[in-house]
Design a protein around this motif. Structure first.
Motif, PDB file in Angstrom:
ATOM      1  N   ALA A  13      25.142  44.968  41.769  1.00  0.00           N
ATOM      2  CA  ALA A  13      24.472  43.684  41.917  1.00  0.00           C
ATOM      3  C   ALA A  13      24.175  43.484  43.396  1.00  0.00           C
ATOM      4  CB  ALA A  13      25.371  42.564  41.397  1.00  0.00           C
ATOM      5  N   LEU A  14      22.913  43.257  43.722  1.00  0.00           N
ATOM      6  CA  LEU A  14      22.528  43.124  45.121  1.00  0.00           C
ATOM      7  C   LEU A  14      22.814  41.708  45.583  1.00  0.00           C
ATOM      8  CD1 LEU A  14      19.252  45.218  45.165  1.00  0.00           C
ATOM      9  CD2 LEU A  14      21.613  45.937  45.475  1.00  0.00           C
ATOM     10  N   ALA A 310      34.864  38.029  40.264  1.00  0.00           N
ATOM     11  CA  ALA A 310      36.021  38.898  40.045  1.00  0.00           C
ATOM     12  C   ALA A 310      35.739  39.901  38.937  1.00  0.00           C
ATOM     13  CB  ALA A 310      37.251  38.059  39.678  1.00  0.00           C
ATOM     14  N   ALA A 311      34.507  39.909  38.433  1.00  0.00           N
ATOM     15  CA  ALA A 311      34.174  40.669  37.231  1.00  0.00           C
ATOM     16  C   ALA A 311      33.647  42.055  37.556  1.00  0.00           C
ATOM     17  CB  ALA A 311      33.132  39.900  36.413  1.00  0.00           C
ATOM     18  N   SER A 312      33.783  42.950  36.579  1.00  0.00           N
ATOM     19  CA  SER A 312      33.087  44.228  36.647  1.00  0.00           C
ATOM     20  C   SER A 312      31.602  43.967  36.429  1.00  0.00           C
ATOM     21  CB  SER A 312      33.610  45.176  35.565  1.00  0.00           C
ATOM     22  OG  SER A 312      33.241  44.695  34.278  1.00  0.00           O
ATOM     23  N   ILE A 313      30.780  44.961  36.695  1.00  0.00           N
ATOM     24  CA  ILE A 313      29.346  44.789  36.512  1.00  0.00           C
ATOM     25  C   ILE A 313      29.026  44.462  35.059  1.00  0.00           C
ATOM     26  CG2 ILE A 313      28.965  47.264  36.156  1.00  0.00           C
ATOM     27  CD1 ILE A 313      26.577  44.810  37.900  1.00  0.00           C
ATOM     28  N   TYR A 314      29.826  44.998  34.135  1.00  0.00           N
ATOM     29  CA  TYR A 314      29.575  44.777  32.720  1.00  0.00           C
ATOM     30  C   TYR A 314      29.939  43.343  32.335  1.00  0.00           C
ATOM     31  CZ  TYR A 314      30.216  49.707  33.613  1.00  0.00           C
ATOM     32  OH  TYR A 314      30.154  50.950  34.182  1.00  0.00           O
ATOM     33  N   GLU A 315      31.089  42.881  32.809  1.00  0.00           N
ATOM     34  CA  GLU A 315      31.487  41.503  32.540  1.00  0.00           C
ATOM     35  C   GLU A 315      30.529  40.526  33.213  1.00  0.00           C
ATOM     36  OE1 GLU A 315      36.325  42.220  32.322  1.00  0.00           O
ATOM     37  OE2 GLU A 315      35.301  42.086  34.252  1.00  0.00           O
ATOM     38  N   GLU A 316      30.068  40.893  34.388  1.00  0.00           N
ATOM     39  CA  GLU A 316      29.136  40.022  35.095  1.00  0.00           C
ATOM     40  C   GLU A 316      27.838  39.860  34.310  1.00  0.00           C
ATOM     41  OE1 GLU A 316      27.005  39.629  39.472  1.00  0.00           O
ATOM     42  OE2 GLU A 316      28.489  41.196  39.097  1.00  0.00           O
ATOM     43  N   ARG A 340      43.649  38.878  30.432  1.00  0.00           N
ATOM     44  CA  ARG A 340      44.607  39.772  29.775  1.00  0.00           C
ATOM     45  C   ARG A 340      44.330  41.221  30.150  1.00  0.00           C
ATOM     46  NH1 ARG A 340      44.458  40.921  23.422  1.00  0.00           N
ATOM     47  NH2 ARG A 340      42.590  41.950  24.213  1.00  0.00           N
ATOM     48  N   GLU A 341      43.047  41.582  30.310  1.00  0.00           N
ATOM     49  CA  GLU A 341      42.706  42.946  30.721  1.00  0.00           C
ATOM     50  C   GLU A 341      43.281  43.260  32.098  1.00  0.00           C
ATOM     51  OE1 GLU A 341      41.024  45.441  29.292  1.00  0.00           O
ATOM     52  OE2 GLU A 341      40.642  44.418  27.391  1.00  0.00           O
ATOM     53  N   ARG A 342      43.436  42.246  32.934  1.00  0.00           N
ATOM     54  CA  ARG A 342      43.925  42.459  34.294  1.00  0.00           C
ATOM     55  C   ARG A 342      45.439  42.335  34.407  1.00  0.00           C
ATOM     56  NH1 ARG A 342      38.959  41.457  33.948  1.00  0.00           N
ATOM     57  NH2 ARG A 342      37.454  41.978  35.589  1.00  0.00           N
ATOM     58  N   ASN A 343      46.037  41.623  33.499  1.00  0.00           N
ATOM     59  CA  ASN A 343      47.490  41.444  33.522  1.00  0.00           C
ATOM     60  C   ASN A 343      47.957  41.211  32.090  1.00  0.00           C
ATOM     61  OD1 ASN A 343      50.163  40.682  33.846  1.00  0.00           O
ATOM     62  ND2 ASN A 343      49.779  39.372  35.621  1.00  0.00           N
ATOM     63  N   SER A 344      48.252  42.284  31.382  1.00  0.00           N
ATOM     64  CA  SER A 344      48.608  42.167  29.968  1.00  0.00           C
ATOM     65  C   SER A 344      49.950  41.480  29.768  1.00  0.00           C
ATOM     66  CB  SER A 344      48.631  43.552  29.315  1.00  0.00           C
ATOM     67  OG  SER A 344      49.579  44.394  29.964  1.00  0.00           O
ATOM     68  N   VAL A 345      50.828  41.537  30.784  1.00  0.00           N
ATOM     69  CA  VAL A 345      52.157  40.927  30.666  1.00  0.00           C
ATOM     70  C   VAL A 345      52.083  39.421  30.886  1.00  0.00           C
ATOM     71  CG1 VAL A 345      54.488  40.865  31.630  1.00  0.00           C
ATOM     72  CG2 VAL A 345      53.295  43.055  31.378  1.00  0.00           C
ATOM     73  N   ASN A 346      51.342  39.001  31.902  1.00  0.00           N
ATOM     74  CA  ASN A 346      51.284  37.579  32.240  1.00  0.00           C
ATOM     75  C   ASN A 346      49.876  37.218  32.708  1.00  0.00           C
ATOM     76  OD1 ASN A 346      51.790  34.947  32.927  1.00  0.00           O
ATOM     77  ND2 ASN A 346      53.341  35.390  34.477  1.00  0.00           N
ATOM     78  N   PRO A 347      48.912  37.152  31.786  1.00  0.00           N
ATOM     79  CA  PRO A 347      47.537  36.838  32.195  1.00  0.00           C
ATOM     80  C   PRO A 347      47.413  35.468  32.839  1.00  0.00           C
ATOM     81  CG  PRO A 347      47.764  36.755  29.798  1.00  0.00           C
ATOM     82  CD  PRO A 347      49.021  37.355  30.326  1.00  0.00           C
ATOM     83  N   ALA A 348      48.280  34.527  32.458  1.00  0.00           N
ATOM     84  CA  ALA A 348      48.214  33.184  33.037  1.00  0.00           C
ATOM     85  C   ALA A 348      48.444  33.225  34.541  1.00  0.00           C
ATOM     86  CB  ALA A 348      49.236  32.270  32.366  1.00  0.00           C
ATOM     87  N   LEU A 384      35.453  33.796  46.826  1.00  0.00           N
ATOM     88  CA  LEU A 384      35.980  34.154  45.515  1.00  0.00           C
ATOM     89  C   LEU A 384      36.052  35.665  45.327  1.00  0.00           C
ATOM     90  CD1 LEU A 384      34.224  31.506  43.250  1.00  0.00           C
ATOM     91  CD2 LEU A 384      36.641  31.604  43.857  1.00  0.00           C
ATOM     92  N   LYS A 385      35.111  36.380  45.904  1.00  0.00           N
ATOM     93  CA  LYS A 385      35.080  37.831  45.721  1.00  0.00           C
ATOM     94  C   LYS A 385      36.093  38.545  46.604  1.00  0.00           C
ATOM     95  CE  LYS A 385      31.940  41.788  45.604  1.00  0.00           C
ATOM     96  NZ  LYS A 385      30.529  42.232  45.685  1.00  0.00           N
ATOM     97  N   TYR A 386      36.211  38.118  47.866  1.00  0.00           N
ATOM     98  CA  TYR A 386      37.030  38.856  48.830  1.00  0.00           C
ATOM     99  C   TYR A 386      38.304  38.123  49.245  1.00  0.00           C
ATOM    100  CZ  TYR A 386      32.682  41.517  49.337  1.00  0.00           C
ATOM    101  OH  TYR A 386      31.550  42.261  49.098  1.00  0.00           O
TER     102      TYR A 386
END
Length: 498
Positions: A13-14, A310-316, A340-348, A384-386
């Motif tokens: 994404a440019l 914070a998303a991958s290009i696909y999620e974006e 949950r994909e980023r933290n399966s134990v404690n996504p909250a 938000l990104k960095y």
């Protein structure tokens, strides 16, 4: 002529540009030893200005590619890319694609991508990408996997989309949203006759694999039989209506008659569908998690939009398409699955840390008066990104200069000593625009120092701007230039962040 190619898919994404566009590239190799870089640029029509023309409303973008090797220009192009005509500017929602090819020898290149909206020239910018053209190996190998939007016979009429007897319209990434019912791929296997010792039979298996279990989904397995040759094109289309939401791998393996793998390749396929994953929670359970604390629909949609950084290009891609129109149940499920994909134990926990960033952005970069939300500003996006910068220079009352900020990060994943310059062109709105950065993929403007100057002190009457000492300013090397007539300390802050 047959073309060997290695696809290097970098759907980027440019960011930092007013024009919303996505870029990737493919490197081709020929039997004669030459190479071509094929570029794909997808334009989001909603980010462009449409003007009335003879056949309807149309957007036009000036697209410039400059490939540099060791500081010298190796190849370049400048073209006007035109959108399809539409009946009125309000309905201008059809994205459009540009494909070009450049002959380049094996080497490392710096690619400058310049975009300018012809109908709104102030919307322009430059992005820098690094491109590597490698020599092919001496045994069988696959190209990477190219996802296709459409494939159809070209009836002998060649175009930038042509491969042999077919035209293939590429997808910009492996993301397949709810409206997409099929997944089509194209790849090539090269030099199989070298690994096989001739034109022996071999098979290629095409699988969709669940990476969590490393198991192929049997209902999607395909086998194709070929004979050893120098270049074997392979294409396939799956029906994925029943494929649940999640990340998968498309995996290809070429095997000889002894079942020995002679080449393999895989690529991420991301699916978002209305079919729930086997281990997902139902809607009632999701509402009892942290997602249930997001009460209003406006907050839900705004949070979804803010997550794009914070998303991958696909999620974006999904967020861009759905944040303002998907139903709230779907958005709640997306938010829960995302964290949950980023933290399966404690996504909250992961969500709450990002929520803190959103809250800071809303307070610090608010534009007021119910105008554009803070996370859609350039400073909000970068924060938000960095994350929070290690140092932040704020200059709002410097003589003869627009209000500006310089952010410095000690280390980012893609860049050490990363810097961003923002400025408020209007002087009063608090809407600081990203002017220049040294981070790959961000806005580049080597004349940023002059852009900070208020109009009354800008040079005039010359084809090229002069410094106060009379020498022509080199935009590519601003360090050390003294601009006392401007009165700005921006270069000092840039060179020595504090």
């Amino acid at each position: 002529m047959k073309h060997f190619f290695t696809l290097v898919l970098i759907a980027i994404a440019l960011r930092g540009l007013c024009i919303d566009a996505y870029f990737n590239h493919i490197v081709f190799h020929t039997p004669e030893g030459g190479a071509y870089v094929e570029t794909h640029m997808l334009f989001n029509s909603s980010s462009l200005t449409f003007r009335n023309a003879a056949e309807g409303y149309q957007a036009r973008v000036e697209l410039t590619y400059i490939f540099e090797k060791n500081g010298a220009i190796a190849d370049f192009s400048k073209n006007i890319v035109k959108s399809p005509f539409v009946s009125d500017s309000v309905s201008a929602i059809v994205d459009f694609l540009d494909v070009q090819r450049f002959p380049l020898a094996a080497n490392d290149y710096k690619l400058s991508i310049k975009l300018r909206d012809i109908n709104n020239p102030k919307d322009s910018g430059t992005i820098i990408q690094n491109i590597r053209v490698e020599s092919p190996p001496e045994s069988a190998f696959f190209s990477n996997i190219l996802y296709l939007d459409t494939i159809y016979p070209n009836n002998g009429k060649k175009s930038p989309y042509s491969r042999g007897e077919f035209d293939m319209i590429p997808r910009i990434s492996g993301y397949h949203g709810p409206s997409v019912k099929t997944a089509s791929i194209y790849t090539e296997l090269y030099q199989s006759e070298i690994s096989l010792g001739g034109s022996e039979d071999f098979i290629v298996t095409l699988d969709i694999v669940d990476p969590k279990t490393d198991q192929a989904l049997t209902e999607y397995r395909i086998l194709k039989r070929f004979k050893g040759n120098s270049a074997q094109p392979i294409a396939h289309k799956w029906n994925i209506e029943s494929l649940s939401t999640g990340n998968f791998l498309v995996k290809l393996e070429a095997r000889d008659r002894n079942n020995v793998v002679i080449a393999s390749k895989s690529s991420l396929l991301q699916r978002h569908s209305f079919v729930p994953a086997s281990d997902s929670l139902d809607d009632f359970q999701i509402n009892s998690t942290f997602v249930g604390k997001i009460r209003s629909e406006d907050s839900l949609r705004n949070i979804t939009y803010c997550m794009k950084y914070a998303a991958s290009i696909y999620e974006e891609n999904y967020i861009e398409e759905n944040w303002d129109k998907a139903d709230t149940t779907e958005l709640r499920r997306f938010i829960y699955t995302f964290w949950r994909e980023r933290n399966s134990v404690n996504p909250a926990y992961s969500w709450e840390r990002y929520e803190e960033r959103i809250a800071y952005v809303e307070e610090e970069f608010d534009l007021g008066n119910n105008r554009r939300h803070a996370c859609r500003t350039d400073r909000g996006r970068v924060f938000l990104k960095y994350g929070k910068p290690d140092t932040r220079v704020i200059q709002s009352r410097e003589p003869n200069a627009s209000p500006y900020e310089i952010w410095h990060y000690y280390k980012l994943p893609s860049k050490s000593n990363a810097k961003f310059v923002f400025y408020d062109r209007s002087l009063v709105t608090n809407d600081y625009v990203l002017l220049h950065s040294n981070v790959p993929g961000e806005q580049v403007d080597y004349s940023w120092y002059l852009q900070l100057s208020t109009p009354s002190v800008l040079p005039s009457g010359n084809d090229e701007p002069l410094s106060n000492s009379g020498q022509v300013i080199d935009y590519n090397n601003l360090n050390g230039i003294q601009m006392n007539s401007v009165g700005s300390r921006a270069l000092e802050y840039w060179n020595n962040p504090r």
